[in-house]
Design a protein around this motif. Sequence first.
Motif, PDB file in Angstrom:
ATOM      1  N   ARG A   1      23.705  -8.962 -10.476  1.00 27.53           N
ATOM      2  CA  ARG A   1      22.577  -8.700 -11.382  1.00 27.53           C
ATOM      3  C   ARG A   1      21.717  -7.586 -10.784  1.00 27.53           C
ATOM      4  O   ARG A   1      20.592  -7.822 -10.331  1.00 27.53           O
ATOM      5  N   PRO A   2      22.244  -6.344 -10.803  1.00 27.21           N
ATOM      6  CA  PRO A   2      21.539  -5.252 -10.125  1.00 27.21           C
ATOM      7  C   PRO A   2      20.186  -4.900 -10.728  1.00 27.21           C
ATOM      8  O   PRO A   2      19.364  -4.269 -10.067  1.00 27.21           O
ATOM      9  N   ALA A   3      19.931  -5.276 -11.984  1.00 17.46           N
ATOM     10  CA  ALA A   3      18.660  -4.943 -12.622  1.00 17.46           C
ATOM     11  C   ALA A   3      17.663  -6.091 -12.554  1.00 17.46           C
ATOM     12  O   ALA A   3      16.574  -5.999 -13.130  1.00 17.46           O
ATOM     13  N   SER A   4      18.024  -7.176 -11.868  1.00 21.60           N
ATOM     14  CA  SER A   4      17.147  -8.345 -11.786  1.00 21.60           C
ATOM     15  C   SER A   4      16.337  -8.322 -10.495  1.00 21.60           C
ATOM     16  O   SER A   4      16.766  -7.736  -9.490  1.00 21.60           O
ATOM     17  N   PRO A   5      15.172  -8.960 -10.499  1.00 22.83           N
ATOM     18  CA  PRO A   5      14.387  -9.053  -9.259  1.00 22.83           C
ATOM     19  C   PRO A   5      15.172  -9.765  -8.160  1.00 22.83           C
ATOM     20  O   PRO A   5      16.069 -10.563  -8.432  1.00 22.83           O
ATOM     21  N   VAL A   6      14.819  -9.456  -6.937  1.00 20.45           N
ATOM     22  CA  VAL A   6      15.437 -10.061  -5.758  1.00 20.45           C
ATOM     23  C   VAL A   6      14.500 -11.140  -5.230  1.00 20.45           C
ATOM     24  O   VAL A   6      13.299 -10.911  -5.104  1.00 20.45           O
ATOM     25  N   VAL A   7      15.011 -12.316  -4.950  1.00 19.95           N
ATOM     26  CA  VAL A   7      14.198 -13.397  -4.394  1.00 19.95           C
ATOM     27  C   VAL A   7      14.618 -13.615  -2.940  1.00 19.95           C
ATOM     28  O   VAL A   7      15.781 -13.888  -2.654  1.00 19.95           O
ATOM     29  N   LEU A   8      13.658 -13.476  -2.023  1.00 14.53           N
ATOM     30  CA  LEU A   8      13.942 -13.595  -0.591  1.00 14.53           C
ATOM     31  C   LEU A   8      12.908 -14.481   0.093  1.00 14.53           C
ATOM     32  O   LEU A   8      11.749 -14.540  -0.336  1.00 14.53           O
ATOM     33  N   PRO A   9      13.301 -15.158   1.158  1.00 14.96           N
ATOM     34  CA  PRO A   9      12.350 -15.998   1.908  1.00 14.96           C
ATOM     35  C   PRO A   9      11.476 -15.160   2.833  1.00 14.96           C
ATOM     36  O   PRO A   9      11.890 -14.110   3.325  1.00 14.96           O
ATOM     37  N   CYS A  10      10.285 -15.637   3.069  1.00  8.86           N
ATOM     38  CA  CYS A  10       9.362 -14.994   4.011  1.00  8.86           C
ATOM     39  C   CYS A  10       9.380 -15.759   5.336  1.00  8.86           C
ATOM     40  O   CYS A  10       9.963 -16.832   5.441  1.00  8.86           O
ATOM     41  N   GLY A  11       8.729 -15.169   6.326  1.00  6.63           N
ATOM     42  CA  GLY A  11       8.512 -15.883   7.569  1.00  6.63           C
ATOM     43  C   GLY A  11       9.402 -15.495   8.725  1.00  6.63           C
ATOM     44  O   GLY A  11       9.101 -15.845   9.872  1.00  6.63           O
ATOM     45  N   THR A  12      10.509 -14.793   8.459  1.00  6.77           N
ATOM     46  CA  THR A  12      11.391 -14.382   9.559  1.00  6.77           C
ATOM     47  C   THR A  12      11.383 -12.865   9.729  1.00  6.77           C
ATOM     48  O   THR A  12      10.922 -12.350  10.751  1.00  6.77           O
ATOM     49  N   ALA A  13      11.864 -12.134   8.728  1.00  7.17           N
ATOM     50  CA  ALA A  13      11.851 -10.671   8.807  1.00  7.17           C
ATOM     51  C   ALA A  13      10.481 -10.109   8.446  1.00  7.17           C
ATOM     52  O   ALA A  13      10.089  -9.047   8.936  1.00  7.17           O
ATOM     53  N   PHE A  14       9.759 -10.826   7.599  1.00  3.77           N
ATOM     54  CA  PHE A  14       8.474 -10.323   7.123  1.00  3.77           C
ATOM     55  C   PHE A  14       7.667 -11.448   6.491  1.00  3.77           C
ATOM     56  O   PHE A  14       8.201 -12.489   6.109  1.00  3.77           O
ATOM     57  N   ASP A  15       6.366 -11.242   6.401  1.00  3.59           N
ATOM     58  CA  ASP A  15       5.474 -11.983   5.518  1.00  3.59           C
ATOM     59  C   ASP A  15       5.050 -11.023   4.421  1.00  3.59           C
ATOM     60  O   ASP A  15       5.253  -9.803   4.521  1.00  3.59           O
ATOM     61  N   VAL A  16       4.445 -11.550   3.362  1.00  2.00           N
ATOM     62  CA  VAL A  16       3.986 -10.705   2.256  1.00  2.00           C
ATOM     63  C   VAL A  16       2.556 -11.094   1.896  1.00  2.00           C
ATOM     64  O   VAL A  16       2.250 -12.282   1.736  1.00  2.00           O
ATOM     65  N   VAL A  17       1.700 -10.093   1.796  1.00  7.01           N
ATOM     66  CA  VAL A  17       0.340 -10.293   1.290  1.00  7.01           C
ATOM     67  C   VAL A  17       0.317  -9.821  -0.152  1.00  7.01           C
ATOM     68  O   VAL A  17       0.639  -8.667  -0.454  1.00  7.01           O
ATOM     69  N   ASN A  18      -0.045 -10.721  -1.045  1.00 11.15           N
ATOM     70  CA  ASN A  18       0.055 -10.535  -2.484  1.00 11.15           C
ATOM     71  C   ASN A  18      -1.356 -10.366  -3.047  1.00 11.15           C
ATOM     72  O   ASN A  18      -2.160 -11.288  -3.016  1.00 11.15           O
ATOM     73  N   ALA A  19      -1.658  -9.164  -3.547  1.00 11.00           N
ATOM     74  CA  ALA A  19      -3.008  -8.842  -4.004  1.00 11.00           C
ATOM     75  C   ALA A  19      -2.987  -8.424  -5.471  1.00 11.00           C
ATOM     76  O   ALA A  19      -1.962  -7.936  -5.970  1.00 11.00           O
ATOM     77  N   PRO A  20      -4.108  -8.598  -6.187  1.00  8.96           N
ATOM     78  CA  PRO A  20      -4.202  -8.033  -7.535  1.00  8.96           C
ATOM     79  C   PRO A  20      -3.905  -6.533  -7.484  1.00  8.96           C
ATOM     80  O   PRO A  20      -4.249  -5.858  -6.498  1.00  8.96           O
ATOM     81  N   ALA A  21      -3.284  -6.001  -8.515  1.00  8.36           N
ATOM     82  CA  ALA A  21      -2.763  -4.636  -8.467  1.00  8.36           C
ATOM     83  C   ALA A  21      -3.823  -3.598  -8.119  1.00  8.36           C
ATOM     84  O   ALA A  21      -3.593  -2.731  -7.271  1.00  8.36           O
ATOM     85  N   VAL A  22      -4.984  -3.656  -8.763  1.00  8.28           N
ATOM     86  CA  VAL A  22      -6.008  -2.632  -8.530  1.00  8.28           C
ATOM     87  C   VAL A  22      -6.544  -2.722  -7.106  1.00  8.28           C
ATOM     88  O   VAL A  22      -6.661  -1.715  -6.392  1.00  8.28           O
ATOM     89  N   PHE A  23      -6.852  -3.933  -6.652  1.00 13.81           N
ATOM     90  CA  PHE A  23      -7.364  -4.081  -5.295  1.00 13.81           C
ATOM     91  C   PHE A  23      -6.277  -3.737  -4.273  1.00 13.81           C
ATOM     92  O   PHE A  23      -6.552  -3.110  -3.242  1.00 13.81           O
ATOM     93  N   GLY A  24      -5.046  -4.154  -4.540  1.00 15.73           N
ATOM     94  CA  GLY A  24      -3.950  -3.818  -3.638  1.00 15.73           C
ATOM     95  C   GLY A  24      -3.746  -2.323  -3.522  1.00 15.73           C
ATOM     96  O   GLY A  24      -3.447  -1.805  -2.443  1.00 15.73           O
ATOM     97  N   ARG A  25      -3.930  -1.608  -4.638  1.00 21.26           N
ATOM     98  CA  ARG A  25      -3.818  -0.146  -4.586  1.00 21.26           C
ATOM     99  C   ARG A  25      -4.922   0.440  -3.709  1.00 21.26           C
ATOM    100  O   ARG A  25      -4.673   1.384  -2.947  1.00 21.26           O
ATOM    101  N   ARG A  26      -6.119  -0.123  -3.796  1.00 23.24           N
ATOM    102  CA  ARG A  26      -7.201   0.372  -2.936  1.00 23.24           C
ATOM    103  C   ARG A  26      -6.877   0.120  -1.462  1.00 23.24           C
ATOM    104  O   ARG A  26      -7.140   0.962  -0.598  1.00 23.24           O
ATOM    105  N   MET A  27      -6.316  -1.050  -1.171  1.00 26.34           N
ATOM    106  CA  MET A  27      -5.916  -1.328   0.209  1.00 26.34           C
ATOM    107  C   MET A  27      -4.876  -0.318   0.676  1.00 26.34           C
ATOM    108  O   MET A  27      -4.947   0.205   1.796  1.00 26.34           O
ATOM    109  N   LEU A  28      -3.894  -0.054  -0.191  1.00 23.10           N
ATOM    110  CA  LEU A  28      -2.817   0.863   0.170  1.00 23.10           C
ATOM    111  C   LEU A  28      -3.352   2.271   0.406  1.00 23.10           C
ATOM    112  O   LEU A  28      -2.946   2.957   1.356  1.00 23.10           O
TER     113      LEU A  28
END
Length: 207
Positions: A46-73
């Motif tokens: 399913r190359p056009a489908s989202p990828v679901v991966l676990p966190c905690g080993t290779a990376f963690d993820v900080v999930n922010a609202p889009a506008v605020f996340g863009r400001r952080m970036l």
Amino acid sequence: MSRLSCSGNEPLLDDPHSCGVTPDGAAWLASAETRPCGAFAPWRERPASPVVLPCGTAFDVVNAPAVFGRRMLDRLWEEGPGSGPVAVHRGRMLLFAVPGTAHRLPSLLEWEEWGSRGRVAGRGEGIPPLLCHGNGDVVALPPLSDDACSGRSESRWLVAPDSRHPWLPGPEVLLWAAVRAARAATRTSIFPPADQGAKVYDVSGRR
């Protein structure tokens, strides 16, 4: 459609520039799985489908609202050390961070009175709640197919994985970016926002 493989030294992607995700970047994403080769089966089917991966080993993820996340970036790239991989998915900004960030960042926000207690007290109203995904959590990420490369796609990479050992910000760096993004949000402008989907971050300048 890109071909994925785990055998020998074959490339993980036929097209190394597919959505900016390089073969090494795909290998790094797959390393989040207990059995990395197992990650490639759904990507192939399913190359056009989202990828679901676990966190905690290779990376963690900080999930922010889009506008605020863009400001952080923007703060990370304009004033700080740059960022690790970053994605947009369903109206949220997903910033990849070092493992352990999901546990540490909320504590730092509270310590600096920018967390939930600070918002109640009126101190931290500029920082919206940040969802931190770590050990035991999974995240949905953009697909690796070219369909996700459109600047207007609701699921796409802004800074795509390009290395087997990418630099990732830690909790202190993300705290710094969040505080500066909150302060920037208090400044208003009479001008309409620029096309945020068109912005490109030069990973060669990452510190």
